[in-house]
Design an enzyme around this catalytic site. Structure first.
Site, PDB file in Angstrom:
ATOM      1  N   CYS A 166       2.892   5.178  -4.117  1.00  0.00           N
ATOM      2  CA  CYS A 166       2.056   6.117  -4.881  1.00  0.00           C
ATOM      3  C   CYS A 166       1.007   6.710  -3.941  1.00  0.00           C
ATOM      4  CB  CYS A 166       1.414   5.435  -6.075  1.00  0.00           C
ATOM      5  SG  CYS A 166       2.555   4.435  -7.062  1.00  0.00           S
ATOM      6  N   ALA A 167       1.485   7.332  -2.863  1.00  0.00           N
ATOM      7  CA  ALA A 167       0.644   7.672  -1.715  1.00  0.00           C
ATOM      8  C   ALA A 167      -0.182   8.943  -1.857  1.00  0.00           C
ATOM      9  CB  ALA A 167       1.513   7.800  -0.460  1.00  0.00           C
ATOM     10  N   ALA A 168       0.267   9.903  -2.676  1.00  0.00           N
ATOM     11  CA  ALA A 168      -0.440  11.194  -2.752  1.00  0.00           C
ATOM     12  C   ALA A 168      -1.880  10.997  -3.222  1.00  0.00           C
ATOM     13  CB  ALA A 168       0.300  12.124  -3.705  1.00  0.00           C
ATOM     14  N   LYS A 178      -5.100   7.438   1.901  1.00  0.00           N
ATOM     15  CA  LYS A 178      -4.869   6.048   2.301  1.00  0.00           C
ATOM     16  C   LYS A 178      -3.808   5.960   3.397  1.00  0.00           C
ATOM     17  CE  LYS A 178      -6.272   4.248  -2.232  1.00  0.00           C
ATOM     18  NZ  LYS A 178      -6.538   5.541  -2.895  1.00  0.00           N
ATOM     19  N   ASP A 200       5.890   8.804  -3.059  1.00  0.00           N
ATOM     20  CA  ASP A 200       5.320   9.265  -4.327  1.00  0.00           C
ATOM     21  C   ASP A 200       6.442   9.843  -5.172  1.00  0.00           C
ATOM     22  OD1 ASP A 200       2.211   9.692  -5.240  1.00  0.00           O
ATOM     23  OD2 ASP A 200       3.553  11.083  -6.258  1.00  0.00           O
ATOM     24  N   CYS A 260      -7.771   2.761  -9.704  1.00  0.00           N
ATOM     25  CA  CYS A 260      -9.079   3.367  -9.924  1.00  0.00           C
ATOM     26  C   CYS A 260      -9.425   3.248 -11.413  1.00  0.00           C
ATOM     27  CB  CYS A 260      -9.119   4.819  -9.443  1.00  0.00           C
ATOM     28  SG  CYS A 260      -7.842   5.885 -10.149  1.00  0.00           S
TER      29      CYS A 260
END
Length: 459
Positions: free
Chosen positions: A275-277, A281, A298, A401
């Site tokens: 889930c990089a977008a 990170k 992603d 988050c």
């Protein structure tokens, strides 16, 4: 590992859908008309500001973009207060085709109460927006309501502000009240504008040197206990930041900046950023371990374009893949022809985003209570599947988050019960009895984030 492939199948952004009749106009659209249309789609169609504002950006003058952002984000931040004012001024709710007039009232009231735009100018511009929206028959209504507010502003606000307003949906307030004694502090922090944080690339410069460069440009900044973070005294456009386009810094929240440090990547390791977008990170991992092989995954191809852009700006290389984190066998073949496992996995899981409300205030109105249970199930599924792709003695860093325990500490507690080989690593800022660590949003600090670090300890 054989044949590392770079994934380039990034889909183009989807065209603006025909959710409203397009405005027939060859020139730029007045920013108040656009703001009303954007807010209408947030409130009635559940679309996010992050999607809508880029779509409408080309329809307004470039110098009007900051005002569009200020109005739209601001309305979402204080929506219940504005709605209450309208309810005192309009006898019948504006529904159906007249909802756009309701949104124009929101635009007008926000400008009057929260911007430096003179009241008469705010009223005139909102009334004039009816022309381009083909709603000129409502000019008198808009003008009358807004001028009635100006005439009786003090008395109206006394009624509206008689009691403290959370400016949050009731379901979320109730959830926070049940688990946190500091729930009022959280809500107050959510209702503020967020500070702007920079992450200094220590491969390019030092924190002290970059802070000096900022000072030479008249930009004041503040250091923290994070070795790479600087908080700007006042937010500013990135083109004013020295060497931004040369990869010297990234814009990233303070608490988000802990992810790569806690993951502790090493050179030559094989690392997954799930889930990089949009890629903050991913680039941070490569700053810490430049010769690691990092897979940036992603599920949304359009969002991977941002990952590619950030990698290019930072002059870094990663294996960028569009794929479903719950189905790794479908995309692992793009990484290697043979079965592989990762040394480290960063799982920044899909979540309610309740920790970043001050940065994305539309979350308050887009997220629903019934969304939480499916998110918790999805997080558990991804965690379970990716754990199977982690090497023995490997590290998985779980991050969200979110502020909700069911997505965070409760999620990890359940996982630990089901996996005796999973060992919880103590984080430098967590207490001995804490399952992971929950950061809260606060003034001049970071957003709400949760971290739990797990080691796959197989004897």
């Amino acid at each position: 590992m054989k044949e590392i492939k770079r994934h380039n199948s990034i889909k183009k952004m989807t065209a603006l859908s025909k959710r409203n009749k397009p405005i027939k106009q060859d020139k730029f659209i007045p920013v108040r008309a656009v703001a009303a249309q954007v807010i209408l789609q947030v409130l009635d169609q559940g679309k996010s500001l992050a999607t809508l504002i880029p779509e409408y950006q080309s329809k307004i003058k470039s110098q009007d973009l900051p005002l569009l952002q200020e109005i739209c984000f601001g309305i979402c931040r204080v929506l219940p207060r504005l709605e209450k004012i309208i309810s005192l001024l309009v006898s019948k709710p504006l529904k159906g085709k007249t909802r756009i007039i309701h949104c124009l009232l929101l635009v007008g009231l926000y400008q009057i109460l929260y911007t430096r735009i003179p009241a008469h100018a705010a009223v005139d511009e909102v009334v004039n927006a009816t022309k381009v929206l083909n709603l000129e028959s409502f000019r008198g209504l808009l003008n009358g309501v807004l001028r009635n507010f100006l005439r009786d502003e003090e008395q109206i606000l006394k009624k509206v502000d008689l009691h403290w307003q959370t400016l949050h949906p009731e379901w979320l307030v109730n959830k926070l009240k049940k688990v946190y004694t500091n729930w009022r502090d959280i809500i107050n922090a959510n209702n503020q504008k967020p500070p702007m944080w920079l992450r200094v690339n220590l491969q390019k410069t030092t924190l002290e040197n970059y802070r000096t460069l900022l000072q030479e440009q008249g930009i004041e900044s503040v250091q923290t206990d994070h070795p790479q973070a600087l908080r700007l005294a006042q937010p500013c456009p990135v083109h004013l930041l020295p060497y931004f386009f040369d990869g010297w810094i990234s814009v990233q929240d303070l608490h988000a900046q802990w992810s790569a440090l806690l993951l502790d990547p090493k050179n030559e390791e094989f690392i997954l950023d799930a889930c990089a977008a949009p890629g903050g990170k991913t680039t941070h991992i490569l700053e810490k371990a430049p010769t690691a092989t990092v897979v940036a995954l992603d599920v949304e191809a359009s969002r991977l374009q941002r990952v590619e852009e950030n990698l290019q700006r930072m002059q870094q290389q990663a294996v960028v893949i569009c794929g479903d984190a719950t189905k790794p066998d479908e995309w692992l073949s793009e990484v290697s022809e043979s079965a592989v496992q990762f040394d480290r996995i960063l799982l920044d899981a899909p979540c309610s985003a309740t920790g970043v409300i001050r940065r994305h205030p539309d979350i308050k109105w887009l997220r629903k209570e019934e969304d939480i249970a499916p998110l918790v199930e999805l997080q558990g599924d991804i965690l379970e599947v990716l754990w199977g792709k982690l090497k023995p003695n490997g590290i998985l860093l779980y991050a969200t988050c979110s502020l909700l325990p069911e997505e965070n500490s409760q999620q990890i507690a359940t996982f630990l019960q089901n996996h005796k080989e999973a060992k919880l690593e103590k984080l430098p800022f967590s207490d001995i009895n804490e399952i992971g660590h929950q950061f809260f949003p606060s003034e001049n600090a970071g957003d709400g984030f949760y971290y739990a670090k797990l080691r796959k300890q197989i004897e």
